[in-house]
Design an enzyme around this catalytic site. Structure first.
Site, PDB file in Angstrom:
ATOM      1  N   ASP A 130       0.854  -1.184   0.000  1.00 21.01           N
ATOM      2  CA  ASP A 130       0.000   0.000   0.000  1.00 21.01           C
ATOM      3  C   ASP A 130       0.885   1.228   0.000  1.00 21.01           C
ATOM      4  O   ASP A 130       1.947   1.247   0.624  1.00 21.01           O
ATOM      5  CB  ASP A 130      -0.980  -0.001   1.177  1.00 21.01           C
ATOM      6  N   ASP A 168      -9.899   3.254   5.875  1.00 20.93           N
ATOM      7  CA  ASP A 168      -8.734   3.187   6.766  1.00 20.93           C
ATOM      8  C   ASP A 168      -9.105   3.935   8.043  1.00 20.93           C
ATOM      9  O   ASP A 168      -9.116   5.164   8.085  1.00 20.93           O
ATOM     10  CB  ASP A 168      -7.541   3.844   6.065  1.00 20.93           C
ATOM     11  N   GLU A 172      -8.172   4.117  12.044  1.00 21.27           N
ATOM     12  CA  GLU A 172      -7.146   3.720  12.989  1.00 21.27           C
ATOM     13  C   GLU A 172      -6.923   4.833  14.008  1.00 21.27           C
ATOM     14  O   GLU A 172      -7.606   5.863  13.981  1.00 21.27           O
ATOM     15  CB  GLU A 172      -5.847   3.419  12.236  1.00 21.27           C
TER      16      GLU A 172
END
Length: 295
Positions: A87, A176, A178
């Site tokens: 990524d 994403d 986090e």
């Protein structure tokens, strides 16, 4: 393979700095070849991340701390078996995608958007370049639950790189979500509010693309900020971030992982510097099925 097979931090330091810290480990055995111009230097692990400049794993380095991040990022094991991926974001600079493919990488995800206003400056080049080189590729959105609701960010993502087409080479988009690299770990939301935010993102993204959004997270963040929520277990494939271990810890509420980010200091021919390394939990045929929405 379970019945539902849908589809982790980046320690951004130079290879020299990592060697000095004793953190490069077996990643040094992966030879860097055919890379484009050198990437820009991102913030050091103890420096703040500027708004819009986060990357997949930016919060995880904070969650784990510098010492454990360095150790967990590049020592052992380096599980380079099976179907491999990377990524990337603008921090990697120009990438020679042909060399990446030749190095044995089958899939790649790249940052497209963050929040409601930021677009990654290298997204278009990465998205097109990886496709032309024969990789199966997809886009990710860095979540900012502190700046808007989930539906708004899902719409922004879908309109700016997070779309999907059944061409056999495009993976579903990634949420994403986090540890907040800009402030409070859970972005100031309660577990109930966070569950609502994630579900709103998922619902809007699916309405726009027909696909279930992949969720990238860590066990620690998910268990803390959603309370180990089980509400996404049958909907979103899990991409788990856990470095320096033989087996990743899966967040409560998910039966298994679909993608595992196993290091943040890997090296791959075609990329000038460290890059996250990932493994798909299945065969290449299963990854292609995921891209085609036949998984």
């Amino acid at each position: 393979m379970p019945a539902y097979r849908s589809p982790s931090r980046r320690l951004k330091r130079s290879p020299r700095a990592l060697m000095a810290a004793g953190a490069l480990g077996s990643a040094a055995a992966l030879i860097l070849t055919g890379a484009g111009p050198a990437a820009a230097a991102p913030p050091a692990p103890d420096e703040p991340v500027r708004s819009g400049q986060a990357w997949m794993g930016a919060g995880t380095r904070i969650e784990q701390g510098l010492a454990s991040s360095a150790a967990g990022g590049g020592v052992t094991p380096m599980d380079t078996s099976g179907v491999q991926g990377i990524d990337v974001s603008h921090w990697q600079g120009a990438i020679n995608w042909g060399s990446v493919k030749a190095a044995g990488i089958d899939f790649a995800y790249m940052k497209a958007t963050e929040g409601t206003t930021f677009k990654d400056s290298r997204f278009s080049a990465n998205y097109t370049g990886s496709y032309n080189a024969g990789l199966i590729r997809g886009a990710y959105h860095f979540a900012r639950p502190d700046v808007s609701n989930g539906a708004t960010q899902a719409g922004y993502f879908a309109s700016n790189g997070g779309g999907w087409s059944k061409d056999g080479k495009t993976l579903p988009g990634v949420l994403d979500i986090e540890h907040n690299p800009y402030g409070a770990m859970c972005y100031g939301l309660s577990t109930t509010q966070m569950r609502t935010w994630i579900n709103d993102f998922y619902t809007t993204y699916k309405a726009r693309t027909t696909r279930d959004a992949v969720i990238y997270t860590t066990a620690s963040w998910w268990n803390t900020c959603t309370g180990g929520w089980t509400g996404m277990s049958t909907k979103s494939p899990l991409w788990v971030a856990h470095w320096g271990t033989a087996n990743p810890t899966v967040p409560s509420g998910f039966p298994t992982w679909t993608i595992w980010q196993y290091t943040a200091t890997g090296r791959v021919g075609g990329v000038s510097g460290d890059v996250d390394r990932n493994k798909f939990n299945g065969s290449l045929a299963r990854l292609q099925a995921l891209a085609n929405n036949t998984a």
